[in-house]
Design an enzyme around this catalytic site. Sequence first.
Site, PDB file in Angstrom:
ATOM      1  N   LYS A 184       0.818  -1.211   0.000  1.00  0.00           N
ATOM      2  CA  LYS A 184       0.000   0.000   0.000  1.00  0.00           C
ATOM      3  C   LYS A 184       0.852   1.260   0.000  1.00  0.00           C
ATOM      4  CE  LYS A 184      -1.742  -1.556   3.728  1.00  0.00           C
ATOM      5  NZ  LYS A 184      -2.480  -1.855   4.982  1.00  0.00           N
TER       6      LYS A 184
ATOM      7  N   THR B  62      -6.978   9.294   9.748  1.00  0.00           N
ATOM      8  CA  THR B  62      -6.782   8.060   8.986  1.00  0.00           C
ATOM      9  C   THR B  62      -6.644   6.858   9.924  1.00  0.00           C
ATOM     10  OG1 THR B  62      -4.420   8.522   8.946  1.00  0.00           O
ATOM     11  CG2 THR B  62      -5.685   9.176   7.002  1.00  0.00           C
TER      12      THR B  62
ATOM     13  N   GLY C  46      -7.225   3.553  11.332  1.00  0.00           N
ATOM     14  CA  GLY C  46      -7.946   2.346  10.920  1.00  0.00           C
ATOM     15  C   GLY C  46      -8.081   2.159   9.419  1.00  0.00           C
ATOM     16  N   THR C  47      -7.374   2.954   8.634  1.00  0.00           N
ATOM     17  CA  THR C  47      -7.505   2.806   7.174  1.00  0.00           C
ATOM     18  C   THR C  47      -7.087   1.409   6.700  1.00  0.00           C
ATOM     19  OG1 THR C  47      -5.346   3.864   6.979  1.00  0.00           O
ATOM     20  CG2 THR C  47      -7.266   5.219   6.464  1.00  0.00           C
ATOM     21  N   GLY C  48      -5.978   0.916   7.257  1.00  0.00           N
ATOM     22  CA  GLY C  48      -5.467  -0.393   6.819  1.00  0.00           C
ATOM     23  C   GLY C  48      -6.438  -1.513   7.161  1.00  0.00           C
ATOM     24  N   CYS C  49      -7.015  -1.442   8.360  1.00  0.00           N
ATOM     25  CA  CYS C  49      -7.977  -2.470   8.801  1.00  0.00           C
ATOM     26  C   CYS C  49      -9.214  -2.432   7.898  1.00  0.00           C
ATOM     27  CB  CYS C  49      -8.422  -2.221  10.239  1.00  0.00           C
ATOM     28  SG  CYS C  49      -7.065  -2.112  11.411  1.00  0.00           S
TER      29      CYS C  49
HETATM   30  N1  LIG Z   1      -4.392  10.140   3.011  1.00  0.00           N
HETATM   31  C1  LIG Z   1      -4.864   9.187   2.206  1.00  0.00           C
HETATM   32  N2  LIG Z   1      -5.589   9.512   1.112  1.00  0.00           N
HETATM   33  C2  LIG Z   1      -6.079   8.562   0.297  1.00  0.00           C
HETATM   34  N3  LIG Z   1      -5.870   7.245   0.482  1.00  0.00           N
HETATM   35  C3  LIG Z   1      -5.153   6.857   1.564  1.00  0.00           C
HETATM   36  C4  LIG Z   1      -4.605   7.798   2.479  1.00  0.00           C
HETATM   37  N4  LIG Z   1      -3.967   7.119   3.464  1.00  0.00           N
HETATM   38  C5  LIG Z   1      -4.107   5.828   3.166  1.00  0.00           C
HETATM   39  N5  LIG Z   1      -4.814   5.648   2.023  1.00  0.00           N
HETATM   40  C6  LIG Z   1      -5.194   4.373   1.400  1.00  0.00           C
HETATM   41  O1  LIG Z   1      -5.830   3.622   2.427  1.00  0.00           O
HETATM   42  C7  LIG Z   1      -5.518   2.242   2.289  1.00  0.00           C
HETATM   43  C8  LIG Z   1      -4.852   1.758   3.571  1.00  0.00           C
HETATM   44  O2  LIG Z   1      -3.492   2.106   3.478  1.00  0.00           O
HETATM   45  P1  LIG Z   1      -2.497   2.567   4.629  1.00  0.00           P
HETATM   46  O3  LIG Z   1      -1.169   2.678   3.968  1.00  0.00           O
HETATM   47  O4  LIG Z   1      -3.042   3.748   5.343  1.00  0.00           O
HETATM   48  O5  LIG Z   1      -2.565   1.335   5.567  1.00  0.00           O
HETATM   49  P2  LIG Z   1      -1.926   1.124   6.967  1.00  0.00           P
HETATM   50  O6  LIG Z   1      -0.726   1.974   7.146  1.00  0.00           O
HETATM   51  O7  LIG Z   1      -1.760  -0.341   7.103  1.00  0.00           O
HETATM   52  O8  LIG Z   1      -3.075   1.626   7.917  1.00  0.00           O
HETATM   53  P3  LIG Z   1      -3.086   1.532   9.521  1.00  0.00           P
HETATM   54  O9  LIG Z   1      -2.245   2.663  10.010  1.00  0.00           O
HETATM   55  O10 LIG Z   1      -4.539   1.670   9.834  1.00  0.00           O
HETATM   56  O11 LIG Z   1      -2.510   0.205   9.902  1.00  0.00           O
HETATM   57  C9  LIG Z   1      -4.637   2.139   1.045  1.00  0.00           C
HETATM   58  O12 LIG Z   1      -5.473   1.869  -0.073  1.00  0.00           O
HETATM   59  C10 LIG Z   1      -4.025   3.530   0.940  1.00  0.00           C
HETATM   60  O13 LIG Z   1      -3.622   3.841  -0.373  1.00  0.00           O
HETATM   61  C1  LIG Z   2      -6.554  -3.334  17.457  1.00  0.00           C
HETATM   62  C2  LIG Z   2      -5.842  -2.612  16.361  1.00  0.00           C
HETATM   63  N1  LIG Z   2      -5.567  -3.264  15.222  1.00  0.00           N
HETATM   64  C3  LIG Z   2      -4.930  -2.624  14.218  1.00  0.00           C
HETATM   65  C4  LIG Z   2      -4.533  -1.311  14.348  1.00  0.00           C
HETATM   66  C5  LIG Z   2      -3.777  -0.619  13.228  1.00  0.00           C
HETATM   67  O1  LIG Z   2      -4.468   0.421  12.717  1.00  0.00           O
HETATM   68  C6  LIG Z   2      -4.852  -0.653  15.563  1.00  0.00           C
HETATM   69  N2  LIG Z   2      -4.510   0.645  15.776  1.00  0.00           N
HETATM   70  N3  LIG Z   2      -5.500  -1.324  16.547  1.00  0.00           N
END
Ligand SMILES: Nc1ncnc2c1ncn2[C@@H]1O[C@H](COP(=O)(O)OP(=O)(O)OP(=O)(O)O)[C@@H](O)[C@H]1O
Ligand SMILES: Cc1ncc(CO)c(N)n1
Length: 269
Positions: free
Chosen positions: A175, A208, A210-213
């Site tokens: 990502k 942002t 929880g975006t990854g989850c």
């Molecule tokens: N500021 C943003 N604008 C648009 N898309 C975003 C932004 N931040 C993240 N994304 C998108 O959101 C999705 C999750 O990606 P991200 O890289 O944030 O995951 P992550 O770091 O694992 O998240 P977390 O911090 O919740 O674990 C991807 O599709 C990414 O491209």
């Molecule tokens: C419980 C939990 N899982 C995943 C993440 C990553 O976003 C978080 N902050 N908390």
Amino acid sequence: MSIHQALTIAGSDSGGGAGIQADLKTFQELGVYGMSVITAVTAQNTAGVQGVYPVEMAGVIRQLDSIGEDLAPDAVKTGMLFSADIIREVAQAVRRYGWRQLVIDPVMVAKGGSVLLQQQAVQALIDELLPLAAIITPNVPEAELLTGMTIRTLAERKQAARQLVAMGARCAVVKGGHDLSTNQAVDVMYDGERFHYTESPRIDTPHTHGTGCTYSAAITAELARGSDMLSAVRTAKAFVQAAIADGLGIGSVHGPTNHFAYRRKGAVL
Ligand SMILES: Nc1ncnc2c1ncn2[C@@H]1O[C@H](COP(=O)(O)OP(=O)(O)OP(=O)(O)O)[C@@H](O)[C@H]1O
Ligand SMILES: Cc1ncc(CO)c(N)n1
């Protein structure tokens, strides 16, 4: 009525924006029945993680078996797994119950720096779980730890995705949420044969959490509904984009995304 079913194996986020709570909300919004195995309880809000309380092993194993013995998830995702012991039990359950559509979000560290996966558990994730993955969805720091590579450029992200497939995942998305060098959030997917790019305009927001989850849960829900992998990844990108763009304005620091936004935009399920 037959309903598609998805399982999340992850940590609880008391603040409701990430972890189990984000996953279940996403499943619900995408029309999928959600189930959960909770690996750890975190005390968390938009300011950070105030505490991490792992569930005792017997409790994790019992939850996995309670689901496996009675229910049949169409797709399963993992998020925060915390320890090597939990990873081993999850891998065993995935094999024992034949959960073929496994989405691994290799959650390691929360945005504020709190450890959600013990350092010594990374190898167990690589050895035991990664080979069972239908798809793995690391961000750049996670992809670096999993592959041992330094990842700066798009070419390096492609190489990392290819390496994760060589390590046993059927598909990998690296990502681009952390790449602040472009005004696009570009995710690189490798399916074992070719690369696909899903991109969307980067939204300038601190909200942002929880975006990854949310993203990996949306992939899981779509797979549960019978989508192919590329369609699932594209829908998940649209879901998370809508959720970030239409933030809820909740909490004082890094607020959650808006899980209602995708359906409110009129997305047809
Ligand atoms: N500021 C943003 N604008 C648009 N898309 C975003 C932004 N931040 C993240 N994304 C998108 O959101 C999705 C999750 O990606 P991200 O890289 O944030 O995951 P992550 O770091 O694992 O998240 P977390 O911090 O919740 O674990 C991807 O599709 C990414 O491209
Ligand atoms: C419980 C939990 N899982 C995943 C993440 C990553 O976003 C978080 N902050 N908390």
